[in-house]
Enzyme design. Sequence first.
Site, PDB file in Angstrom:
ATOM      1  N   ILE A 165       0.830  -1.071   0.032  1.00 37.32           N
ATOM      2  CA  ILE A 165      -0.160   0.019  -0.070  1.00 37.32           C
ATOM      3  C   ILE A 165       0.781   1.294  -0.062  1.00 37.32           C
ATOM      4  CG2 ILE A 165      -1.631   1.556   1.362  1.00 37.32           C
ATOM      5  CD1 ILE A 165      -3.188  -1.331   1.917  1.00 37.32           C
ATOM      6  N   ASP A 225      11.276   2.863   5.693  1.00 38.12           N
ATOM      7  CA  ASP A 225      10.645   1.479   5.997  1.00 38.12           C
ATOM      8  C   ASP A 225      12.041   0.779   6.456  1.00 38.12           C
ATOM      9  OD1 ASP A 225       9.860  -1.206   5.197  1.00 38.12           O
ATOM     10  OD2 ASP A 225       8.401   0.086   3.912  1.00 38.12           O
ATOM     11  N   LEU A 252      -6.667 -13.106  -1.273  1.00 39.57           N
ATOM     12  CA  LEU A 252      -7.326 -13.843  -2.180  1.00 39.57           C
ATOM     13  C   LEU A 252      -7.020 -13.562  -3.472  1.00 39.57           C
ATOM     14  CD1 LEU A 252      -9.529 -15.854  -2.601  1.00 39.57           C
ATOM     15  CD2 LEU A 252     -11.109 -14.013  -2.952  1.00 39.57           C
ATOM     16  N   TYR A 277      -4.358  -8.807  15.407  1.00 38.55           N
ATOM     17  CA  TYR A 277      -4.265  -7.897  14.454  1.00 38.55           C
ATOM     18  C   TYR A 277      -5.282  -6.454  14.549  1.00 38.55           C
ATOM     19  CZ  TYR A 277      -4.363  -5.606   9.973  1.00 38.55           C
ATOM     20  OH  TYR A 277      -4.591  -4.234   8.983  1.00 38.55           O
ATOM     21  N   ASP A 312     -12.573 -15.734  10.480  1.00 36.34           N
ATOM     22  CA  ASP A 312     -12.977 -14.783   9.363  1.00 36.34           C
ATOM     23  C   ASP A 312     -14.637 -14.775   9.321  1.00 36.34           C
ATOM     24  OD1 ASP A 312     -11.024 -14.342   7.551  1.00 36.34           O
ATOM     25  OD2 ASP A 312     -11.147 -16.266   6.410  1.00 36.34           O
ATOM     26  N   ALA A 317       3.183   1.839   7.936  1.00 35.52           N
ATOM     27  CA  ALA A 317       4.170   0.520   8.461  1.00 35.52           C
ATOM     28  C   ALA A 317       3.436  -0.157   9.479  1.00 35.52           C
ATOM     29  CB  ALA A 317       5.208   1.285   8.784  1.00 35.52           C
ATOM     30  N   ALA A 318       3.303  -1.404   9.297  1.00 36.51           N
ATOM     31  CA  ALA A 318       2.445  -1.930  10.270  1.00 36.51           C
ATOM     32  C   ALA A 318       2.734  -3.755   9.887  1.00 36.51           C
ATOM     33  CB  ALA A 318       0.923  -2.051  10.360  1.00 36.51           C
TER      34      ALA A 318
HETATM   35  N1  UDP Z   1      -9.221 -16.454   1.038  1.00 35.63           N
HETATM   36  C1  UDP Z   1      -9.374 -17.763   0.643  1.00 35.63           C
HETATM   37  N2  UDP Z   1      -8.326 -18.382  -0.058  1.00 35.63           N
HETATM   38  C2  UDP Z   1      -7.109 -17.676  -0.037  1.00 35.63           C
HETATM   39  C3  UDP Z   1      -6.912 -16.586   0.418  1.00 35.63           C
HETATM   40  C4  UDP Z   1      -8.219 -15.832   1.161  1.00 35.63           C
HETATM   41  O1  UDP Z   1     -10.257 -18.694   0.539  1.00 35.63           O
HETATM   42  O2  UDP Z   1      -5.875 -18.109  -0.417  1.00 35.63           O
HETATM   43  C5  UDP Z   1     -10.613 -16.187   1.756  1.00 35.63           C
HETATM   44  C6  UDP Z   1     -10.484 -15.647   3.163  1.00 35.63           C
HETATM   45  O3  UDP Z   1     -10.659 -16.786   4.075  1.00 35.63           O
HETATM   46  C7  UDP Z   1     -11.312 -14.671   3.131  1.00 35.63           C
HETATM   47  C8  UDP Z   1     -11.404 -14.093   1.771  1.00 35.63           C
HETATM   48  O4  UDP Z   1     -10.943 -14.971   0.889  1.00 35.63           O
HETATM   49  O5  UDP Z   1     -12.706 -15.168   3.334  1.00 35.63           O
HETATM   50  C9  UDP Z   1     -10.412 -12.613   1.631  1.00 35.63           C
HETATM   51  O6  UDP Z   1      -9.339 -13.019   2.610  1.00 35.63           O
HETATM   52  P1  UDP Z   1      -7.851 -11.964   2.463  1.00 35.63           P
HETATM   53  O7  UDP Z   1      -7.010 -12.669   3.100  1.00 35.63           O
HETATM   54  O8  UDP Z   1      -7.987 -11.754   1.109  1.00 35.63           O
HETATM   55  O9  UDP Z   1      -8.545 -10.643   3.171  1.00 35.63           O
HETATM   56  P2  UDP Z   1      -9.363 -10.451   4.596  1.00 35.63           P
HETATM   57  O10 UDP Z   1     -10.816 -10.526   4.277  1.00 35.63           O
HETATM   58  O11 UDP Z   1      -8.994 -11.812   5.387  1.00 35.63           O
HETATM   59  O12 UDP Z   1      -8.688  -9.362   5.301  1.00 35.63           O
END
Ligand code: UDP
Length: 331
Positions: free
Chosen positions: A21, A40, A198, A149, A293, A82-83
């Site tokens: 980002i 950084d 994802l 987090y 999630d 930064a995090a």
């Molecule tokens: N997800 C998935 N497979 C992956 C990565 C993510 O099924 O390889 C799912 C994850 O469980 C969530 C959604 O996709 O339901 C978005 O995940 P991401 O990590 O991109 O963002 P988050 O919403 O967790 O911040």
Amino acid sequence: MLYKRKMYTKSVLITGSSGYIGSHFTKYFTQKGYHVFGLDVVEPKKELRHYLKDFLHTDIADTPLVLDYLARHKPMGVIHCAAKALVAESVAFPQMYEDYNVTRANAFLETCISSSIANFIFSSTAAVYGEPLHIPIKEDHPRSPVNPYGETKKKFEDILLKKHHDKEINAGIFRYFNACGADFDAELGECHEPETHLIPNVIKSILEEKPLHIFGNQFSTRDGTCVRDYIHVIDLAHSHYLLMEQMIQSQMTDNIFNLGTEGGYSILEIIDAAQKILTKKVHFEIKNPRPGDPATLIASHQKAKTVLGWEPQWSDLETILTTAWAWHQKQ
Ligand code: UDP
């Protein structure tokens, strides 16, 4: 007599400027005419270097070096990206997240205040909300994070808001929903190690010919997979630009904003779109859900629209997937 008007270039310090980002923000602000000073623990990639006016290779809590850097450049504002930002890692190492996202961030904030930095924008996250009580999520939705987090981001929000309230600094907070996509020139993109997000994982599964793992398909959503609000990183950059421009002019009263599209896609819908837009087959396997999630996360962005005049312009799936694809193919 004609006086020559002195022109001031606006300037900003971006922490985490080498990250996904922060690097996009660096390029965006430079293209808008700002001088961008990066900071950084990771050196910038060569594609990013010429967008940086200067770069400090150190930790945010390295107070003597940061003090000197701020004194030399006197930026009009700071954007603190930064995090540590991996949910699963935060569950495994909560103390590391507390240390980095709260203790060191606080030290950095104090350094900024003692250096008379006027404006401070903080990259926060939808993870501060936890499991939503209602959708779309507005900024006044209770914050009840379900992982360390989100908890550490909430804690730093509170520290910053107190400083803002006490008029020690002019603060703005953005809560990002699902940041994704890449720079339109394919110079910068999203790459985490390990990759947990994802969109890059969908693309990697195509390029590496490995099945994508879908974490759960029994959620209470239209097709059983999680629904998320995907927001293009350049839309995020533009919102920060609009807020920084306002903050340079005036003290903010309304200063917490969600950044999302007010729409959401399920994982299966993302896969379907990727197959159509990129004309590639995405193979997948259903795995167990990840802990913490939520089924659905969708933002209300009415505040950002009203106060900043911001609306997403590049967050359609076509733009998200094609920009991400173009960058990944170059790696
Ligand atoms: N997800 C998935 N497979 C992956 C990565 C993510 O099924 O390889 C799912 C994850 O469980 C969530 C959604 O996709 O339901 C978005 O995940 P991401 O990590 O991109 O963002 P988050 O919403 O967790 O911040």
